[in-house]
Design a protein around this motif. Structure first.
Motif, PDB file in Angstrom:
ATOM      1  N   ARG A 101       0.774  -1.232   0.001  1.00  0.00           N
ATOM      2  CA  ARG A 101       0.075   0.004   0.195  1.00  0.00           C
ATOM      3  C   ARG A 101       0.838   1.257  -0.001  1.00  0.00           C
ATOM      4  N   ARG A 103      -0.637   4.945  -0.092  1.00  0.00           N
ATOM      5  CA  ARG A 103      -2.192   5.651  -0.320  1.00  0.00           C
ATOM      6  C   ARG A 103      -1.958   6.904   0.400  1.00  0.00           C
ATOM      7  N   THR A 105      -4.958   9.942   1.377  1.00  0.00           N
ATOM      8  CA  THR A 105      -6.271  10.311   1.861  1.00  0.00           C
ATOM      9  C   THR A 105      -6.479  11.606   1.928  1.00  0.00           C
ATOM     10  N   GLN A 119      -9.384   9.075  -2.010  1.00  0.00           N
ATOM     11  CA  GLN A 119      -8.259   8.112  -1.390  1.00  0.00           C
ATOM     12  C   GLN A 119      -7.628   7.729  -2.824  1.00  0.00           C
ATOM     13  N   GLU A 121      -4.729   5.386  -4.597  1.00  0.00           N
ATOM     14  CA  GLU A 121      -3.547   4.155  -4.329  1.00  0.00           C
ATOM     15  C   GLU A 121      -2.557   4.170  -5.349  1.00  0.00           C
ATOM     16  N   ARG A 126      -1.955   2.842 -10.275  1.00  0.00           N
ATOM     17  CA  ARG A 126      -2.686   4.075  -9.813  1.00  0.00           C
ATOM     18  C   ARG A 126      -4.293   3.608  -9.772  1.00  0.00           C
ATOM     19  N   ASP A 127      -4.923   3.873  -8.540  1.00  0.00           N
ATOM     20  CA  ASP A 127      -6.359   3.251  -8.255  1.00  0.00           C
ATOM     21  C   ASP A 127      -6.936   4.058  -7.362  1.00  0.00           C
ATOM     22  N   LYS A 129      -9.832   4.408  -4.468  1.00  0.00           N
ATOM     23  CA  LYS A 129     -10.203   3.806  -3.490  1.00  0.00           C
ATOM     24  C   LYS A 129     -11.603   4.569  -3.162  1.00  0.00           C
ATOM     25  N   SER A 207     -12.501  -1.220 -11.005  1.00  0.00           N
ATOM     26  CA  SER A 207     -11.570  -0.556 -10.175  1.00  0.00           C
ATOM     27  C   SER A 207     -11.202   0.774 -11.363  1.00  0.00           C
ATOM     28  N   ASP A 209      -8.795   2.645 -12.110  1.00  0.00           N
ATOM     29  CA  ASP A 209      -7.108   2.764 -12.185  1.00  0.00           C
ATOM     30  C   ASP A 209      -6.685   3.866 -12.965  1.00  0.00           C
TER      31      ASP A 209
END
Length: 441
Positions: A101, A103, A105, A119, A121, A126-127, A129, A207, A209
């Motif tokens: 992780r 991340r 936020t 948030q 990731e 790259r994602d 959340k 997701s 991404d």
């Protein structure tokens, strides 16, 4: 409704000024540097920049506040399968170090009528959340959340990954948990925070991404879900040091059996993210609809705690013979240093543990130490589907150096039973040793 972790879960309905517990202020005021950072700087136009449990920004009138946090998890370990599993999964064996992780936020308060959370990731890909906005003063409804967020299912799924007792969630939660989807959700505590209810409607999206992927994910959504959860704590004493949690959640998924893009799959990693292999896997299934039922239980008695869940999925599939799948887990944990697991009443989930004494050289203590043991089981065999069965025994040791710094050590004994058909997996087992360094800013 919030998909929040740690202190945020306890501050769900508070004003921006009281959105964090006082424990963070105590942590940052015991050193000169942190005292200076906490005081911060007031810039052009009266905007105030400072540090308090994260990087913060307040407008002059405090009608807009923002907080930025970061989290990094680094995993390392070794996987040792027997000959049967090694033959079925040639890449399963070996040692690996993995950035699990990375991340960022951002939490924002907008006047007293809205909150937002973004948030991102950065580990592997790259994602997005969490990506949602919550309106807090909607007539009659009061709190309502729109965006990309968790569905209200399962105590362990609802608990933040930064606060779970083990490095990875249990087998059935990994297999049947819905995770995050685009939708609308409403949650509220009642009976003086002794009970909560949550309900939502969600598109089953992929997701995010890439930012531009959002539109594609909405148009290509494979059906939608109606999910709900109700919880209660009939016993709550000594500020949560003694409590009993009971919960029930249900989800109905709408799918089209004849649409190949709406096929579903149930699979799970062996409670380790060191490798990509899923030892049990149903493959893609065509279903018209599916129903999921979850039962939750947790008991805390000082340093000793128990937690368990039973999950069952019923499918409506003429081509597959209406298979049902199920799983359960149970674990016990004990704090050698006397602390207890901390429960967020408004969010009905466990939140970040705070050691009685932070670790420190020269002065301070040794942090908090927790021992844990979990048994989990999943059955993905029924009618024409032969996805396999797996049972795991996991031994865990957690060292909490401070509220946001933890080392985790897990040993997993994974056993596969009953032949899985694709690929063919006979009975086999694996020993997995893994550890994690977890830090949050």
């Amino acid at each position: 409704l919030l998909t929040l972790t740690g202190a945020h879960a306890r501050a769900e309905q508070k004003s921006p000024k009281s959105a964090e517990p006082t424990t963070e202020k105590k942590e940052v005021s015991d050193a000169g540097f942190w005292a200076w950072a906490e005081e911060g700087h007031t810039g052009t136009g009266g905007w105030h920049y400072y540090w308090l449990g994260g990087l913060r920004l307040d407008s002059p009138e405090q009608n807009f506040t923002a907080k930025l946090n970061a989290a990094i998890f680094v995993d390392a370990g070794d996987v040792n399968p027997d000959a049967a599993l090694q033959t079925a999964f040639p890449d399963f064996e070996g040692t690996k170090v993995n950035l699990q992780r990375a991340r960022l936020t951002a939490m924002m308060n907008i006047y007293d009528w809205a909150r937002a959370r973004v948030q991102l990731e950065f580990a592997d890909v790259r994602d997005f959340k969490d990506f949602w906005i919550q309106f807090t003063k909607v007539p009659l409804i009061h709190f309502i959340t729109l965006g990309h967020m968790k569905e209200p299912l399962s105590l362990e799924q609802w608990t933040s990954g930064a606060s779970t007792t083990f490095m990875e969630r249990a087998l059935p939660v990994n297999a049947f948990g819905h995770g995050r989807n685009i939708g609308i959700r409403r949650q509220s505590p009642f009976l003086n925070d002794r009970m909560t209810w949550a309900v939502g409607a969600f598109l089953n999206t992929e997701s995010f991404d890439r930012i531009g992927r959002g539109i594609d994910s909405l148009s290509d959504a494979s059906g939608f879900n109606l999910s709900g959860r109700i919880t209660g704590i009939p016993v709550y004493e000594d500020g949560g040091r003694k409590l009993l949690h009971l919960g029930l959640s249900y989800s109905h998924g709408f799918r089209d059996e004849n649409d190949p893009d709406q096929r579903i799959e149930f699979a799970t990693i062996p409670e380790s993210n060191l490798k990509d292999e899923t030892l049990v896997d149903t493959g893609k299934l065509g279903v018209d609809n599916l129903n999921q039922l979850n039962l939750e239980f947790a008991l805390v008695s000082g340093p000793l705690s128990f937690q368990g869940e039973y999950l069952h999925v019923f499918t409506d599939s003429e081509t597959e013979g209406d298979p049902d799948f199920s799983g359960y887990y149970a674990f016990v944990s004990y704090f050698l240093t006397g602390e207890n697991r901390i429960y967020g009443k408004r969010n009905a989930a466990f939140i970040r543990m705070i050691p009685r004494e932070k670790f420190g050289f020269g002065k301070g203590g040794w942090g908090a130490w927790e021992l844990a043991l979990r048994y989990s089981h999943i059955n993905l065999n029924d009618n024409r589907i032969q996805g396999g069965k797996e049972r795991n025994l996991t031994l865990g040791l957690n060292w909490y150096l401070s509220r946001k710094l933890r080392f985790m050590f897990n040993y997993i004994r994974a056993e596969v039973k009953d032949r899985r058909t694709t690929p063919t997996v006979p009975e086999g087992d694996a020993d997995i040793f893994q550890m994690r360094f977890q830090i949050e800013f």
